[in-house]
Design an enzyme around this catalytic site. Structure first.
Site, short mmCIF file in Angstrom:
data_model
loop_
_atom_site.label_atom_id
_atom_site.label_comp_id
_atom_site.label_asym_id
_atom_site.label_seq_id
_atom_site.Cartn_x
_atom_site.Cartn_y
_atom_site.Cartn_z
N ASP A 385 6.32 -32.90 1.25
CA ASP A 385 5.32 -33.92 1.56
C ASP A 385 3.94 -33.32 1.37
OD1 ASP A 385 3.59 -35.75 2.69
OD2 ASP A 385 4.78 -36.10 4.49
N HIS A 386 3.21 -33.79 0.35
CA HIS A 386 1.92 -33.18 -0.01
C HIS A 386 0.84 -33.43 1.04
CE1 HIS A 386 -0.42 -30.88 -2.68
NE2 HIS A 386 0.12 -31.30 -3.81
N ARG A 387 1.09 -34.33 1.99
CA ARG A 387 0.12 -34.53 3.07
C ARG A 387 0.12 -33.37 4.04
NH1 ARG A 387 2.29 -39.97 5.55
NH2 ARG A 387 4.15 -38.65 5.42
#
Length: 415
Positions: A385-387
Protein backbone atom coordinates in the site's frame (compact mmCIF):
# COMPACT_ATOMS: atom_id res chain seq x y z
CA UNK A 1 -16.27 -0.20 15.62
CA UNK A 2 -16.54 -1.75 19.02
CA UNK A 3 -18.90 -4.62 19.79
CA UNK A 4 -18.84 -3.80 23.50
CA UNK A 5 -22.28 -3.27 25.05
CA UNK A 6 -23.35 -0.05 26.76
CA UNK A 7 -25.12 -0.48 30.10
CA UNK A 8 -27.92 1.65 31.47
CA UNK A 9 -29.53 1.43 34.91
CA UNK A 10 -27.79 -1.89 35.55
CA UNK A 11 -29.01 -3.46 32.29
CA UNK A 12 -26.47 -4.45 29.62
CA UNK A 13 -27.65 -5.10 26.06
CA UNK A 14 -25.61 -7.80 24.31
CA UNK A 15 -25.28 -6.89 20.63
CA UNK A 16 -24.72 -8.95 17.53
CA UNK A 17 -20.92 -8.65 17.07
CA UNK A 18 -19.34 -7.19 13.95
CA UNK A 19 -16.81 -9.90 13.08
CA UNK A 20 -15.06 -8.17 10.21
CA UNK A 21 -15.79 -4.91 8.44
CA UNK A 22 -17.91 -6.56 5.72
CA UNK A 23 -20.31 -8.28 8.10
CA UNK A 24 -23.85 -6.90 8.02
CA UNK A 25 -25.78 -9.60 9.87
CA UNK A 26 -25.32 -12.86 11.69
CA UNK A 27 -27.38 -15.93 12.51
CA UNK A 28 -27.53 -17.33 16.06
CA UNK A 29 -26.80 -21.05 15.70
CA UNK A 30 -26.83 -22.16 19.34
CA UNK A 31 -26.91 -20.62 22.81
CA UNK A 32 -24.32 -22.01 25.23
CA UNK A 33 -25.87 -20.50 28.39
CA UNK A 34 -29.41 -20.44 29.70
CA UNK A 35 -31.54 -17.55 30.90
CA UNK A 36 -30.81 -16.88 34.57
CA UNK A 37 -27.19 -18.04 34.43
CA UNK A 38 -24.33 -15.88 35.70
CA UNK A 39 -21.86 -15.24 32.88
CA UNK A 40 -18.22 -14.21 33.22
CA UNK A 41 -16.32 -11.97 30.83
CA UNK A 42 -14.90 -14.11 28.01
CA UNK A 43 -17.29 -17.02 28.59
CA UNK A 44 -18.81 -18.40 25.38
CA UNK A 45 -22.35 -17.04 25.08
CA UNK A 46 -23.41 -18.52 21.76
CA UNK A 47 -22.32 -19.65 18.31
CA UNK A 48 -22.89 -17.18 15.49
CA UNK A 49 -22.74 -17.82 11.75
CA UNK A 50 -21.51 -14.96 9.57
CA UNK A 51 -21.27 -14.85 5.79
CA UNK A 52 -17.84 -16.46 5.98
CA UNK A 53 -17.54 -18.53 9.14
CA UNK A 54 -18.97 -19.80 12.40
CA UNK A 55 -17.60 -18.02 15.47
CA UNK A 56 -17.90 -18.53 19.20
CA UNK A 57 -19.12 -15.27 20.72
CA UNK A 58 -17.28 -14.52 23.97
CA UNK A 59 -19.24 -12.45 26.45
CA UNK A 60 -18.02 -8.82 26.43
CA UNK A 61 -19.34 -8.26 29.97
CA UNK A 62 -20.12 -10.08 33.19
CA UNK A 63 -23.63 -10.45 34.57
CA UNK A 64 -26.83 -12.45 34.72
CA UNK A 65 -28.39 -13.47 31.40
CA UNK A 66 -31.89 -12.10 31.93
CA UNK A 67 -33.41 -12.34 28.46
CA UNK A 68 -32.64 -13.82 25.03
CA UNK A 69 -34.28 -11.87 22.21
CA UNK A 70 -32.65 -13.71 19.28
CA UNK A 71 -33.62 -17.35 19.23
CA UNK A 72 -31.53 -20.05 17.58
CA UNK A 73 -31.85 -19.63 13.81
CA UNK A 74 -32.73 -15.93 13.96
CA UNK A 75 -30.86 -13.52 11.68
CA UNK A 76 -29.94 -10.23 13.35
CA UNK A 77 -28.20 -7.14 11.95
CA UNK A 78 -24.84 -6.23 13.55
CA UNK A 79 -24.98 -4.04 16.66
CA UNK A 80 -28.60 -5.01 17.35
CA UNK A 81 -29.54 -6.74 20.65
CA UNK A 82 -29.54 -10.50 20.86
CA UNK A 83 -29.82 -10.68 24.66
CA UNK A 84 -29.81 -8.62 27.86
CA UNK A 85 -27.90 -8.87 31.13
CA UNK A 86 -29.74 -7.69 34.26
CA UNK A 87 -29.67 -8.64 37.93
CA UNK A 88 -33.46 -8.98 38.05
CA UNK A 89 -36.33 -9.40 35.62
CA UNK A 90 -38.06 -6.40 37.16
CA UNK A 91 -35.04 -4.24 36.46
CA UNK A 92 -35.06 -5.34 32.81
CA UNK A 93 -38.81 -4.75 32.50
CA UNK A 94 -38.37 -1.20 33.81
CA UNK A 95 -35.51 -0.65 31.38
CA UNK A 96 -37.53 -1.83 28.37
CA UNK A 97 -40.58 0.13 29.47
CA UNK A 98 -38.48 3.28 29.84
CA UNK A 99 -37.20 2.73 26.31
CA UNK A 100 -40.77 3.11 25.13
CA UNK A 101 -40.55 0.19 22.76
CA UNK A 102 -37.80 1.93 20.79
CA UNK A 103 -34.32 0.79 19.94
CA UNK A 104 -32.76 0.01 23.29
CA UNK A 105 -29.08 0.00 22.42
CA UNK A 106 -26.77 2.97 22.13
CA UNK A 107 -25.13 1.92 18.89
CA UNK A 108 -25.73 3.47 15.50
CA UNK A 109 -28.58 2.17 13.43
CA UNK A 110 -27.63 -0.43 10.81
CA UNK A 111 -26.95 1.10 7.45
CA UNK A 112 -28.11 0.38 3.95
CA UNK A 113 -30.65 -2.15 2.79
CA UNK A 114 -30.41 -4.28 5.92
CA UNK A 115 -31.89 -1.48 8.01
CA UNK A 116 -34.41 -0.40 5.41
CA UNK A 117 -35.76 -3.83 4.46
CA UNK A 118 -36.35 -5.34 7.91
CA UNK A 119 -40.09 -5.72 8.12
CA UNK A 120 -40.09 -6.26 11.88
CA UNK A 121 -37.97 -3.73 13.77
CA UNK A 122 -35.89 -4.73 16.82
CA UNK A 123 -38.40 -2.77 18.92
CA UNK A 124 -41.14 -5.22 18.01
CA UNK A 125 -39.05 -8.13 19.21
CA UNK A 126 -38.29 -6.38 22.48
CA UNK A 127 -41.84 -5.34 23.25
CA UNK A 128 -43.32 -8.68 22.16
CA UNK A 129 -41.08 -11.68 22.96
CA UNK A 130 -43.25 -13.95 20.78
CA UNK A 131 -43.00 -11.77 17.67
CA UNK A 132 -41.57 -13.40 14.57
CA UNK A 133 -38.01 -12.46 13.65
CA UNK A 134 -37.38 -10.03 10.76
CA UNK A 135 -38.82 -11.50 7.58
CA UNK A 136 -36.77 -9.82 4.87
CA UNK A 137 -33.09 -8.89 4.68
CA UNK A 138 -30.87 -7.55 1.94
CA UNK A 139 -29.14 -10.94 1.79
CA UNK A 140 -32.49 -12.63 0.96
CA UNK A 141 -32.84 -10.78 -2.34
CA UNK A 142 -34.58 -12.91 -4.93
CA UNK A 143 -36.19 -15.23 -2.37
CA UNK A 144 -39.96 -15.26 -1.89
CA UNK A 145 -39.35 -16.07 1.79
CA UNK A 146 -36.24 -15.63 3.97
CA UNK A 147 -33.66 -18.30 4.74
CA UNK A 148 -30.84 -18.36 7.28
CA UNK A 149 -27.18 -18.32 6.15
CA UNK A 150 -26.93 -22.00 7.09
CA UNK A 151 -29.90 -22.92 4.86
CA UNK A 152 -28.57 -20.85 1.94
CA UNK A 153 -25.15 -22.47 2.26
CA UNK A 154 -26.64 -25.99 2.42
CA UNK A 155 -28.80 -25.24 -0.61
CA UNK A 156 -25.71 -24.18 -2.57
CA UNK A 157 -23.88 -27.35 -1.54
CA UNK A 158 -26.82 -29.46 -2.78
CA UNK A 159 -27.18 -27.44 -5.97
CA UNK A 160 -30.67 -26.16 -5.09
CA UNK A 161 -32.06 -22.85 -6.31
CA UNK A 162 -33.97 -21.27 -3.42
CA UNK A 163 -35.43 -18.59 -5.70
CA UNK A 164 -37.82 -21.24 -7.04
CA UNK A 165 -38.86 -22.33 -3.56
CA UNK A 166 -42.10 -21.15 -2.02
CA UNK A 167 -43.12 -20.68 1.59
CA UNK A 168 -41.09 -22.53 4.19
CA UNK A 169 -42.35 -24.18 7.36
CA UNK A 170 -40.70 -21.71 9.74
CA UNK A 171 -42.12 -18.54 11.33
CA UNK A 172 -43.32 -16.09 8.70
CA UNK A 173 -42.63 -18.63 5.95
CA UNK A 174 -38.90 -18.86 6.76
CA UNK A 175 -37.21 -21.66 4.82
CA UNK A 176 -35.70 -24.25 7.17
CA UNK A 177 -33.11 -26.96 6.61
CA UNK A 178 -35.84 -29.59 6.74
CA UNK A 179 -37.63 -27.84 3.89
CA UNK A 180 -34.75 -28.56 1.51
CA UNK A 181 -35.91 -32.16 1.19
CA UNK A 182 -38.94 -30.79 -0.70
CA UNK A 183 -36.60 -29.33 -3.32
CA UNK A 184 -35.12 -32.75 -3.99
CA UNK A 185 -38.59 -34.00 -4.95
CA UNK A 186 -39.24 -31.19 -7.45
CA UNK A 187 -38.96 -32.30 -11.12
CA UNK A 188 -36.01 -30.88 -12.97
CA UNK A 189 -36.99 -28.21 -15.46
CA UNK A 190 -36.46 -29.32 -19.04
CA UNK A 191 -34.07 -27.03 -20.83
CA UNK A 192 -32.14 -27.06 -24.03
CA UNK A 193 -29.93 -24.20 -22.94
CA UNK A 194 -26.17 -24.74 -23.10
CA UNK A 195 -25.53 -22.76 -19.92
CA UNK A 196 -26.63 -22.97 -16.32
CA UNK A 197 -27.28 -20.16 -13.86
CA UNK A 198 -27.13 -20.03 -10.10
CA UNK A 199 -27.40 -17.17 -7.61
CA UNK A 200 -24.16 -15.55 -6.51
CA UNK A 201 -23.45 -16.85 -3.01
CA UNK A 202 -23.18 -14.43 -0.14
CA UNK A 203 -19.51 -15.31 0.37
CA UNK A 204 -18.66 -14.81 -3.31
CA UNK A 205 -20.52 -11.50 -3.33
CA UNK A 206 -18.68 -10.30 -0.21
CA UNK A 207 -15.32 -11.37 -1.67
CA UNK A 208 -16.09 -9.52 -4.89
CA UNK A 209 -17.20 -6.36 -3.11
CA UNK A 210 -14.20 -6.39 -0.77
CA UNK A 211 -11.59 -7.00 -3.48
CA UNK A 212 -13.07 -4.43 -5.86
CA UNK A 213 -13.01 -1.90 -3.01
CA UNK A 214 -9.42 -2.83 -2.11
CA UNK A 215 -8.20 -2.56 -5.69
CA UNK A 216 -9.96 0.77 -6.25
CA UNK A 217 -9.11 2.45 -2.94
CA UNK A 218 -5.58 1.13 -2.20
CA UNK A 219 -2.71 2.32 -4.42
CA UNK A 220 -1.00 -1.03 -5.00
CA UNK A 221 2.57 -1.37 -6.17
CA UNK A 222 4.54 -4.57 -6.60
CA UNK A 223 8.06 -5.75 -5.80
CA UNK A 224 9.30 -9.14 -6.95
CA UNK A 225 12.39 -11.12 -5.98
CA UNK A 226 13.68 -14.66 -6.57
CA UNK A 227 15.09 -16.60 -3.63
CA UNK A 228 17.77 -19.25 -4.04
CA UNK A 229 15.90 -21.98 -2.19
CA UNK A 230 18.49 -24.76 -1.82
CA UNK A 231 18.82 -24.34 1.96
CA UNK A 232 15.10 -23.67 2.34
CA UNK A 233 14.31 -26.95 0.59
CA UNK A 234 16.88 -28.84 2.65
CA UNK A 235 15.48 -27.55 5.96
CA UNK A 236 11.97 -28.36 4.80
CA UNK A 237 12.99 -31.95 4.06
CA UNK A 238 14.51 -32.21 7.55
CA UNK A 239 11.49 -30.73 9.34
CA UNK A 240 8.49 -32.00 7.38
CA UNK A 241 8.40 -35.13 9.52
CA UNK A 242 7.40 -32.84 12.41
CA UNK A 243 4.49 -31.50 10.37
CA UNK A 244 6.28 -28.34 9.18
CA UNK A 245 5.52 -27.00 5.72
CA UNK A 246 7.32 -24.68 3.33
CA UNK A 247 4.66 -22.09 4.12
CA UNK A 248 5.56 -22.34 7.83
CA UNK A 249 9.18 -21.54 6.99
CA UNK A 250 8.13 -18.55 4.88
CA UNK A 251 5.84 -17.31 7.66
CA UNK A 252 8.59 -17.72 10.26
CA UNK A 253 10.99 -15.64 8.17
CA UNK A 254 8.24 -13.06 7.51
CA UNK A 255 7.56 -12.77 11.23
CA UNK A 256 11.18 -11.88 11.96
CA UNK A 257 11.37 -9.48 9.02
CA UNK A 258 8.13 -7.68 9.92
CA UNK A 259 9.56 -6.91 13.35
CA UNK A 260 12.20 -4.76 11.65
CA UNK A 261 9.76 -2.94 9.36
CA UNK A 262 7.00 -1.20 11.32
CA UNK A 263 5.52 0.24 8.11
CA UNK A 264 4.27 -3.23 7.24
CA UNK A 265 2.63 -3.50 10.66
CA UNK A 266 0.70 -0.28 10.10
CA UNK A 267 -2.66 0.70 8.68
CA UNK A 268 -4.51 3.86 7.70
CA UNK A 269 -7.29 5.02 10.02
CA UNK A 270 -8.71 8.36 8.88
CA UNK A 271 -5.87 10.87 9.03
CA UNK A 272 -3.65 8.63 11.17
CA UNK A 273 -1.25 5.74 10.67
CA UNK A 274 -1.78 3.12 13.38
CA UNK A 275 1.13 0.78 14.11
CA UNK A 276 0.69 -2.66 15.71
CA UNK A 277 3.43 -3.93 18.01
CA UNK A 278 2.69 -7.63 17.46
CA UNK A 279 3.24 -9.58 14.26
CA UNK A 280 -0.13 -11.11 13.37
CA UNK A 281 -0.01 -12.85 9.98
CA UNK A 282 -3.02 -14.01 7.98
CA UNK A 283 -3.03 -17.10 5.77
CA UNK A 284 -5.17 -17.15 2.64
CA UNK A 285 -7.09 -20.45 2.77
CA UNK A 286 -9.12 -21.57 -0.23
CA UNK A 287 -12.46 -23.25 0.41
CA UNK A 288 -15.07 -24.60 -1.99
CA UNK A 289 -17.24 -21.55 -1.25
CA UNK A 290 -14.45 -18.97 -1.54
CA UNK A 291 -11.45 -17.55 0.31
CA UNK A 292 -10.99 -16.89 4.03
CA UNK A 293 -8.02 -15.46 5.94
CA UNK A 294 -7.48 -16.89 9.45
CA UNK A 295 -4.74 -15.17 11.44
CA UNK A 296 -1.84 -16.48 13.53
CA UNK A 297 -1.15 -13.94 16.26
CA UNK A 298 2.30 -13.04 17.66
CA UNK A 299 4.29 -15.03 15.12
CA UNK A 300 7.44 -13.25 16.33
CA UNK A 301 7.28 -15.21 19.60
CA UNK A 302 6.97 -18.69 18.04
CA UNK A 303 9.44 -21.41 17.18
CA UNK A 304 9.00 -23.29 13.91
CA UNK A 305 7.33 -26.24 15.62
CA UNK A 306 4.94 -23.97 17.54
CA UNK A 307 4.11 -22.12 14.34
CA UNK A 308 3.44 -25.31 12.38
CA UNK A 309 1.02 -26.51 15.08
CA UNK A 310 -0.78 -23.14 15.04
CA UNK A 311 -1.07 -22.95 11.24
CA UNK A 312 -2.29 -26.53 10.94
CA UNK A 313 -4.96 -25.85 13.57
CA UNK A 314 -6.29 -22.64 12.00
CA UNK A 315 -6.41 -24.22 8.52
CA UNK A 316 -8.32 -27.24 9.85
CA UNK A 317 -10.73 -24.95 11.71
CA UNK A 318 -11.24 -22.77 8.63
CA UNK A 319 -12.19 -25.79 6.55
CA UNK A 320 -14.71 -26.72 9.26
CA UNK A 321 -16.16 -23.21 9.13
CA UNK A 322 -14.43 -21.43 12.04
CA UNK A 323 -12.00 -18.65 11.07
CA UNK A 324 -9.50 -17.78 13.82
CA UNK A 325 -8.80 -14.12 14.68
CA UNK A 326 -10.55 -12.91 11.53
CA UNK A 327 -9.74 -9.29 10.66
CA UNK A 328 -6.90 -8.90 13.19
CA UNK A 329 -3.91 -9.46 10.89
CA UNK A 330 -1.24 -6.91 9.94
CA UNK A 331 0.07 -8.81 6.90
CA UNK A 332 -1.10 -11.74 4.77
CA UNK A 333 0.66 -14.60 2.99
CA UNK A 334 -0.97 -16.15 -0.08
CA UNK A 335 0.74 -19.34 -1.29
CA UNK A 336 -0.18 -20.89 -4.64
CA UNK A 337 3.15 -22.66 -4.96
CA UNK A 338 1.59 -25.93 -3.84
CA UNK A 339 -0.41 -25.86 -7.10
CA UNK A 340 2.70 -25.37 -9.23
CA UNK A 341 2.14 -21.63 -9.77
CA UNK A 342 5.55 -20.05 -10.28
CA UNK A 343 4.60 -16.42 -9.60
CA UNK A 344 1.54 -14.20 -9.21
CA UNK A 345 0.41 -10.92 -7.68
CA UNK A 346 -2.12 -10.77 -4.83
CA UNK A 347 -4.63 -8.09 -3.82
CA UNK A 348 -4.07 -6.50 -0.41
CA UNK A 349 -6.44 -7.57 2.37
CA UNK A 350 -7.58 -4.24 3.91
CA UNK A 351 -6.77 -2.60 6.24
CA UNK A 352 -3.35 -4.28 6.02
CA UNK A 353 -0.40 -2.61 4.26
CA UNK A 354 0.91 -5.61 2.37
CA UNK A 355 0.47 -9.17 1.14
CA UNK A 356 3.13 -11.65 0.00
CA UNK A 357 2.42 -13.96 -2.95
CA UNK A 358 4.52 -17.14 -2.71
CA UNK A 359 5.30 -19.21 -5.79
CA UNK A 360 6.49 -22.79 -6.14
CA UNK A 361 9.99 -24.00 -5.32
CA UNK A 362 11.30 -25.14 -8.69
CA UNK A 363 14.51 -26.49 -10.18
CA UNK A 364 16.47 -24.18 -12.45
CA UNK A 365 19.98 -23.52 -13.67
CA UNK A 366 21.56 -20.94 -11.34
CA UNK A 367 24.41 -18.72 -12.49
CA UNK A 368 26.82 -17.70 -9.70
CA UNK A 369 30.12 -15.91 -10.30
CA UNK A 370 29.95 -16.79 -13.97
CA UNK A 371 29.44 -20.51 -13.35
CA UNK A 372 26.26 -22.50 -13.87
CA UNK A 373 24.89 -25.08 -11.49
CA UNK A 374 21.58 -26.83 -10.88
CA UNK A 375 19.55 -25.55 -7.94
CA UNK A 376 16.17 -24.56 -6.60
CA UNK A 377 14.56 -21.12 -6.66
CA UNK A 378 11.32 -19.56 -5.43
CA UNK A 379 9.72 -16.31 -6.60
CA UNK A 380 8.06 -13.95 -4.11
CA UNK A 381 5.88 -10.98 -5.08
CA UNK A 382 5.03 -8.27 -2.57
CA UNK A 383 1.93 -6.10 -3.01
CA UNK A 384 2.25 -2.93 -0.89
CA UNK A 385 0.00 0.00 0.00
CA UNK A 386 1.81 3.11 -1.26
CA UNK A 387 0.00 5.29 1.28
CA UNK A 388 1.92 3.59 4.09
CA UNK A 389 4.92 1.98 2.40
CA UNK A 390 7.37 3.60 -0.02
CA UNK A 391 9.29 1.80 -2.73
CA UNK A 392 12.61 1.91 -0.85
CA UNK A 393 11.04 0.35 2.26
CA UNK A 394 9.42 -2.39 0.16
CA UNK A 395 12.75 -3.14 -1.55
CA UNK A 396 14.55 -3.29 1.79
CA UNK A 397 11.86 -5.55 3.21
CA UNK A 398 12.18 -7.98 0.32
CA UNK A 399 15.97 -7.97 0.48
CA UNK A 400 15.82 -8.71 4.22
CA UNK A 401 13.27 -11.49 3.71
CA UNK A 402 15.35 -12.98 0.89
CA UNK A 403 18.44 -13.09 3.15
CA UNK A 404 16.42 -14.74 5.91
CA UNK A 405 15.02 -17.44 3.62
CA UNK A 406 18.38 -18.16 2.00
CA UNK A 407 19.91 -18.71 5.45
CA UNK A 408 16.81 -20.26 7.02
CA UNK A 409 18.89 -22.86 8.83
CA UNK A 410 20.23 -20.16 11.17
CA UNK A 411 16.72 -18.97 11.94
CA UNK A 412 15.44 -22.47 12.62
CA UNK A 413 18.61 -23.62 14.39
CA UNK A 414 19.44 -26.54 12.09
CA UNK A 415 22.76 -25.19 10.85
Amino acid sequence: MSNSPTSSAGVIPILMPEAGNTMEEGSVLAWRVQVGAQVAVGEILCEIETDKATIEYESPAAGRLAKIVAAEGDIVAVKQPIAYFAESDAELSDYLAAAGGGDTNDSAEPSGAVANQSTVAPAAVLSNPTASPPLTFATDRGLAFPASPAVRRLARERGFDLTSFGKGSGPGGRILTTDLDRLAALPAAASSASTTRQPLSKMRRRIGERLVSAKQSIPHFYVRTTVIADELWQVFQQMKGDGCTLNDLVMLACGKTLLRFPGFRSRIEGDEIVEETGVHIGMAVGLDQGLVVPVVRDVQQMSLVQLSVATRQIVDNARRGTVANMGTGVFTISNLGMYGVEEFSAIINPPEAGILAVGAVREEVIVENGAMRPGRVMTLTLSADHRVVDGVMAAQFMADLKRGLESIGELVGTS
